[in-house]
Design an enzyme around this catalytic site. Structure first.
Site, PDB file in Angstrom:
ATOM      1  N   ARG A 117       0.831  -1.211   0.000  1.00  0.00           N
ATOM      2  CA  ARG A 117       0.000   0.000   0.000  1.00  0.00           C
ATOM      3  C   ARG A 117       0.861   1.254   0.000  1.00  0.00           C
ATOM      4  O   ARG A 117       1.798   1.369   0.773  1.00  0.00           O
ATOM      5  CB  ARG A 117      -0.914   0.011   1.232  1.00  0.00           C
ATOM      6  CG  ARG A 117      -1.863  -1.173   1.211  1.00  0.00           C
ATOM      7  CD  ARG A 117      -2.898  -1.078   2.293  1.00  0.00           C
ATOM      8  NE  ARG A 117      -3.703  -2.306   2.284  1.00  0.00           N
ATOM      9  CZ  ARG A 117      -4.710  -2.550   3.099  1.00  0.00           C
ATOM     10  NH1 ARG A 117      -5.060  -1.640   3.996  1.00  0.00           N
ATOM     11  NH2 ARG A 117      -5.388  -3.678   3.026  1.00  0.00           N
ATOM     12  N   ARG A 173       1.938   0.952  10.656  1.00  0.00           N
ATOM     13  CA  ARG A 173       1.492   1.318   9.319  1.00  0.00           C
ATOM     14  C   ARG A 173       2.684   1.255   8.376  1.00  0.00           C
ATOM     15  O   ARG A 173       3.647   2.005   8.537  1.00  0.00           O
ATOM     16  CB  ARG A 173       0.888   2.724   9.315  1.00  0.00           C
ATOM     17  CG  ARG A 173       0.192   3.085   8.005  1.00  0.00           C
ATOM     18  CD  ARG A 173      -0.319   4.508   8.012  1.00  0.00           C
ATOM     19  NE  ARG A 173      -1.435   4.706   8.931  1.00  0.00           N
ATOM     20  CZ  ARG A 173      -2.706   4.406   8.656  1.00  0.00           C
ATOM     21  NH1 ARG A 173      -3.019   3.910   7.490  1.00  0.00           N
ATOM     22  NH2 ARG A 173      -3.652   4.617   9.536  1.00  0.00           N
ATOM     23  N   GLU A 188      -7.004  -0.500  14.949  1.00  0.00           N
ATOM     24  CA  GLU A 188      -7.674  -1.432  14.041  1.00  0.00           C
ATOM     25  C   GLU A 188      -6.802  -2.634  13.655  1.00  0.00           C
ATOM     26  O   GLU A 188      -5.653  -2.491  13.244  1.00  0.00           O
ATOM     27  CB  GLU A 188      -8.084  -0.686  12.768  1.00  0.00           C
ATOM     28  CG  GLU A 188      -8.856  -1.557  11.800  1.00  0.00           C
ATOM     29  CD  GLU A 188      -9.146  -0.840  10.489  1.00  0.00           C
ATOM     30  OE1 GLU A 188      -9.410   0.382  10.530  1.00  0.00           O
ATOM     31  OE2 GLU A 188      -9.099  -1.499   9.442  1.00  0.00           O
ATOM     32  N   SER A 192     -10.957  -5.870   9.492  1.00  0.00           N
ATOM     33  CA  SER A 192     -12.031  -5.117   8.896  1.00  0.00           C
ATOM     34  C   SER A 192     -12.955  -6.068   8.150  1.00  0.00           C
ATOM     35  O   SER A 192     -12.565  -6.685   7.165  1.00  0.00           O
ATOM     36  CB  SER A 192     -11.441  -4.073   7.952  1.00  0.00           C
ATOM     37  OG  SER A 192     -12.461  -3.266   7.450  1.00  0.00           O
ATOM     38  N   ARG A 243       0.614  -5.811  12.566  1.00  0.00           N
ATOM     39  CA  ARG A 243      -0.144  -5.169  13.643  1.00  0.00           C
ATOM     40  C   ARG A 243      -0.344  -6.112  14.824  1.00  0.00           C
ATOM     41  O   ARG A 243      -0.350  -5.680  15.981  1.00  0.00           O
ATOM     42  CB  ARG A 243      -1.489  -4.669  13.128  1.00  0.00           C
ATOM     43  CG  ARG A 243      -1.310  -3.446  12.273  1.00  0.00           C
ATOM     44  CD  ARG A 243      -2.582  -2.693  12.032  1.00  0.00           C
ATOM     45  NE  ARG A 243      -2.275  -1.462  11.315  1.00  0.00           N
ATOM     46  CZ  ARG A 243      -3.170  -0.569  10.956  1.00  0.00           C
ATOM     47  NH1 ARG A 243      -4.449  -0.759  11.232  1.00  0.00           N
ATOM     48  NH2 ARG A 243      -2.794   0.517  10.318  1.00  0.00           N
TER      49      ARG A 243
END
Length: 425
Positions: A263, A278, A350, A353, A391
């Site tokens: 990403r 991130r 988070e 999802s 994460r």
RNA sequence: GCCGAGGUAGCUAAGCCCGGUUUAAGGCGCCGGCCUUGAGAGCCGGUGGUGUUCGCACCGCGGGAGUUCGAAUCCCCCCCUCGGCGCCA
């Protein structure tokens, strides 16, 4: 995209639903679409009539020729008709493009249970599981822990690839693999089919899975405009059945994949902060279901349970938030996140999802089903993170840290770490 | 990268050379009906998309342009798949 027929037949129902997203631009786009569609149908009818006329003449010419007669008189008539058809075709194409462009901007219809709200701040807490641990020493963040133990190198990767990348070393790299194995084993037992998909997909395929904004901010484009690196294996899994018609008896199709994800994270807060929270590249195990429309609620719940069990097994405190109307990406009808407790930031972040995309993504890619009664419908797709390793490692490092600087390994992972109990020993 | 063969509906497979009785044949599967105590077999009908005044019309043969009164069929460009050769982890 939405079903244009739905817009045509029940414009007020669509409008009421889209209104909940709290975005005037969407409503304007809807009105524009309705107008264009009305005009398109008028033009299309004229065009079809002219084509019918042309086809009729062609048949008559064939008839005359067969009988050895002269057809030049008939053929002469077609000049004006051809011009007319050409003009109508141009206009028809114009309108269709306008409609297509609008359709890409119109979001999915919201599920009836989506809570109202304008943005992230109005997401609704569903439940909280597990108690945050009390520390009797000052907690360190994961970057400090990693660097003290020599388990990763952020400087070297910055030199070679820029910020947002990392080099995992030794036991942390092995923990990464242990997490992948743990997640794969968990989903395998559930009966989902394991998939290792391509990490590059055609641009056309990817833009069917997310919107232009998401594409531009997150997707790496390689080989000029042709292939793109996946941001998640959700895209690869979705794309597997592109342009297929699946028998109802073959549904549901339940898959899970392990892949690396890439990403750009343009404009994302935190991409320049060091660490693993991130990053531009990470590992993820993802679950995906193709099902009959009437079953998607059921699998939504099932997929949440699948993921929750992971964090229960890892004994990490987490909470579940349901996304409100204003916080849902355009392809989602409904979504919830699992968030993990971080003692360093004293907040939840988070991890997973979950989304029910209903028929929105499937329609973009022409994924349909033939029902047992012979009729065809567009099927529903759902996806949820099982485990993103970076994460989850942050969560483990920070929640399982010890006063002496070591980090205990959760019991559930030890069998994948040759029985090792602590990082840094 | 080079050469060759291909891409037709849910699957399969004709048609392409040589443009027009083909409404894109036939088969399989599926759906409905008849028949049967039931099933099967057999027989009949249906089974891509869009629009619709529900009569029908248009579109659809990998994608896009073109020739023609008319294109699955002819011309051009592009994409993909398979096989062979080459290169390579």
């Amino acid at each position: 995209m939405l079903d244009i027929k739905l817009i045509r037949e029940n414009p007020e129902v669509v409008q009421e639903n889209l209104k909940k997203r709290g975005n005037q631009f969407i409503l304007d786009t809807l009105q524009g679409t309705i107008q264009h569609d009305k005009e398109w149908r008028e033009i299309a009818e004229k065009l079809n009539n002219s084509r019918a006329e042309r086809n009729k003449i062609a048949r008559e010419v064939a008839e005359l020729r067969k009988e050895g007669e002269d057809a030049t008189e008939l053929i002469d008539q077609t000049d004006k008709l051809s011009t007319k058809i050409q003009q109508l075709e141009d206009r028809e194409k114009q309108l269709r493009n306008a409609i297509d462009n609008n359709m890409k901007l119109l979001p999915n219809l919201l599920h009836k249970d989506v809570p109202p709200g304008k943005d992230e701040s109005e997401n609704v807490e569903i439940k909280t599981v597990g108690e945050p641990r009390e520390f009797d020493f000052p907690v360190k963040n994961h970057v400090e822990i990693i660097e003290n133990l020599g388990l990763a190198d952020f400087e070297s990767s910055a030199k070679t690839s820029g910020s947002g990348f990392y080099i995992l070393k030794g036991d942390l790299a092995l923990l990464n693999q242990a997490l992948i194995q743990f997640a794969i084993e968990h989903m395998r037992i559930k009966g989902y089919v394991y998939v290792e998909p391509p990490l590059l997909l055609y641009k056309d395929i990817l833009t069917a899975a997310l919107d232009m904004e998401g594409f531009q901010q997150s997707i790496y484009n390689v080989d000029q405009d042709d292939l793109c690196l996946i941001g998640t294996s959700e895209y690869s899994l979705l794309a597997m059945h592109t342009d297929e018609v699946i028998q109802e008896s073959e549904l549901p199709k339940k898959y899970f994949a392990y892949s690396m994800c890439f990403r750009k994270e343009i404009g994302s807060h935190g991409i320049n902060e060091r660490g693993l929270w991130r990053t531009h590249q990470f590992n993820k195990v993802e679950q995906f279901v193709f099902c009959m429309p009437e079953d998607s609620d059921k699998y939504y719940d099932e997929m949440m349970v699948n993921s929750e069990e992971i964090y229960k097994a890892l004994e990490l405190p987490y909470r579940i938030f349901e996304s409100c109307a204003g916080d849902l990406a355009i392809w989602k009808a409904r979504g919830s996140d699992i968030e993990v407790w971080r003692p360093t930031t004293q907040s939840y972040g988070e991890l997973c999802s979950l989304s029910n995309c209903t028929d929105y993504q499937a329609r973009n890619l022409g994924i349909r089903t033939i029902k047992n009664d012979g009729t065809r419908v567009t099927l529903h797709t759902l996806n949820n993170t099982v485990l993103a390793t970076s994460r989850t490692m942050v969560a483990i490092l920070e929640n399982y840290q010890n006063a002496d600087g070591t980090v205990s390994i959760p019991d559930a992972l030890r069998k994948h770490m040759r029985g090792k109990e602590k990082l840094g020993q």
